[in-house]
Design a protein around this motif. Structure first.
Motif: not given
Length: 123
Positions: A98-108
């Motif tokens: 459910e929080q993959v979008g947050v991880l995507d943004a953190l990685a970017a």
């Protein structure tokens, strides 16, 4: 991205974060400083895990650990694992699906701020 924009861009902060809104730009600045000073590599392990290779220095390890403890206090969905082995230091960040979008943004954000060799701590 300008430094000012980096400090005020809170688009990756999830709605589930309990850190008071007024404190969020300060926390983002702490992440940016960690990424710029200590991160020397960013690797997406899989959809729900990110690995940050850190400069293998005690000060950086301590600073990363302290920031991760505070971050799990407001965003409990993060799981942070700090590993020191063989002269290397790594921080793994994991989230639920459910929080993959947050991880995507953190990685970017990490990729955008980190330098290939990291700048000296305090520099």
């Amino acid at each position: 991205m300008t430094e000012k924009k980096a400090l005020v861009d809170r688009s990756w902060v999830p709605p589930t974060c309990t850190l008071p809104t007024v404190e969020q730009p300060l926390r983002l600045a702490e992440f940016d400083d960690l990424f710029a000073s200590a991160v020397i590599g960013v690797q997406r392990v899989d959809r729900m895990r990110l690995r940050l290779e850190l400069r293998p220095e005690p000060g950086g390890a301590g600073r990363a650990a302290e920031l991760m403890v505070r971050e799990t206090g407001c965003c409990s969905f993060f799981t942070f694992t700090l590993t020191a082995t063989g002269g290397q230091l790594a921080l793994e960040v994991a989230v639920s699906a459910e929080q993959v979008g947050v991880l995507d943004a953190l990685a970017a954000r990490a990729e955008g701020v980190a330098s290939p060799r990291g700048r000296p701590l305090g520099g």
